[in-house]
Design a protein around this motif. Structure first.
Motif, mmCIF file in Angstrom:
data_model
loop_
_atom_site.group_PDB
_atom_site.id
_atom_site.type_symbol
_atom_site.label_atom_id
_atom_site.label_comp_id
_atom_site.label_asym_id
_atom_site.label_seq_id
_atom_site.Cartn_x
_atom_site.Cartn_y
_atom_site.Cartn_z
ATOM 1 N N GLU A 20 36.240 0.725 -37.016
ATOM 2 C CA GLU A 20 36.042 -0.647 -36.518
ATOM 3 C C GLU A 20 36.461 -1.676 -37.564
ATOM 4 O O GLU A 20 36.934 -2.761 -37.233
ATOM 5 C CB GLU A 20 34.561 -0.882 -36.154
ATOM 6 N N PHE A 152 28.941 -5.647 -30.970
ATOM 7 C CA PHE A 152 28.800 -4.271 -31.446
ATOM 8 C C PHE A 152 28.512 -4.336 -32.938
ATOM 9 O O PHE A 152 29.232 -4.998 -33.697
ATOM 10 C CB PHE A 152 30.122 -3.523 -31.215
ATOM 11 N N ILE A 186 30.189 2.582 -25.056
ATOM 12 C CA ILE A 186 30.541 2.621 -26.493
ATOM 13 C C ILE A 186 31.625 3.687 -26.727
ATOM 14 O O ILE A 186 32.532 3.504 -27.533
ATOM 15 C CB ILE A 186 29.288 2.920 -27.359
ATOM 16 N N ARG A 189 35.269 2.564 -26.714
ATOM 17 C CA ARG A 189 35.829 1.680 -27.746
ATOM 18 C C ARG A 189 36.936 2.414 -28.512
ATOM 19 O O ARG A 189 36.750 3.569 -28.931
ATOM 20 C CB ARG A 189 34.723 1.235 -28.731
#
Ligand SMILES: N[C@@H](CCC(=O)N[C@@H](CS)C(=O)NCC(=O)O)C(=O)O
Length: 205
Positions: A20, A152, A186, A189
């Motif tokens: 991320e 998130f 999730i 992602r």
């Protein structure tokens, strides 16, 4: 930076956070079930004396351990990604409240279920605790996309990781529709997909 991980273990959370973050990193797997060597043949106890994952070697050679510390370190390197609320805000303490709950109340209630030496009575009691904790999480996630605020965060990376363990201990998280929906969302992602592929948990097409 280099992350030491075991596929699907709690080290998946910092693996997701690294993806991320967009930060440059390397990673290496540890065989936790066998002789605790790294995939390149090093004795992991010489890298992390604690012997467990996750462990992050920083660019200056320092070792950082403990998932919540590693995840907050990574999030604070990229504040623009909003992976953790700013230090000093009430939301940062909410995040730490969740990280502590996830680590000490949920993650560590799962641990005896993975230990072959755990007695059946202890396993039963642990599973009851896991169920109670997940019931609480489900009530907290009702009507919400994420654990903390509107983004998130590293707490979501940790909860996603733990929810994935249900399949290994005969616990169907589908009995909490809110948790199943959250996990499925999730899972989609791109950073989560990348981390799962890197750990060999889903096929890399
Ligand atoms: N307090 C540690 C716990 C880490 C932990 O439980 N790691 C597990 C995998 S999820 C592990 O490596 N277990 C092997 C062992 O304890 O020897 C943290 O929060 O990072």
């Amino acid at each position: 930076m280099k992350l030491y991980y075991a596929p699907g273990a709690c080290s998946l959370a910092p693996h997701i956070v690294l993806e991320e973050s967009g930060l440059a990193y390397e990673s290496e797997a540890i065989d936790l079930r066998g002789n605790r060597m790294t995939s390149s043949g090093k004795d992991f106890s010489q890298i992390n004396a604690k012997g467990y994952v996750p462990a992050l070697v920083l660019d200056d050679g320092q070792l950082l351990t403990e998932g919540p510390a590693i995840n907050q370190y990574l999030a604070d390197r990229v504040p623009e990604k909003k992976l953790a609320p700013a230090n000093g805000t009430i939301d940062r303490y909410r995040l730490q409240e969740w990280l502590t709950f996830l680590g000490t109340e949920l993650h560590k209630s799962f641990s005896p279920l993975f230990n072959p030496a755990t007695s059946d009575d202890w396993k039963k009691a642990s599973l009851e605790t896991v169920n109670r904790r997940l019931e609480y999480v489900a009530t907290q996630l009702a009507g919400k996309q994420f654990l903390v605020g509107d983004n998130f965060t590293i707490a979501d990376a940790y909860l996603f990781t733990i929810l994935g363990w249900g399949q290994y201990v005969g616990l169907d998280i589908g009995k909490w529709p809110v948790l199943k929906e959250y996990h499925g969302r999730i899972f989609m992602r791109p950073a989560v997909q990348a981390a799962l592929k890197a750990e060999g948990l889903i096929p890399s097409a």
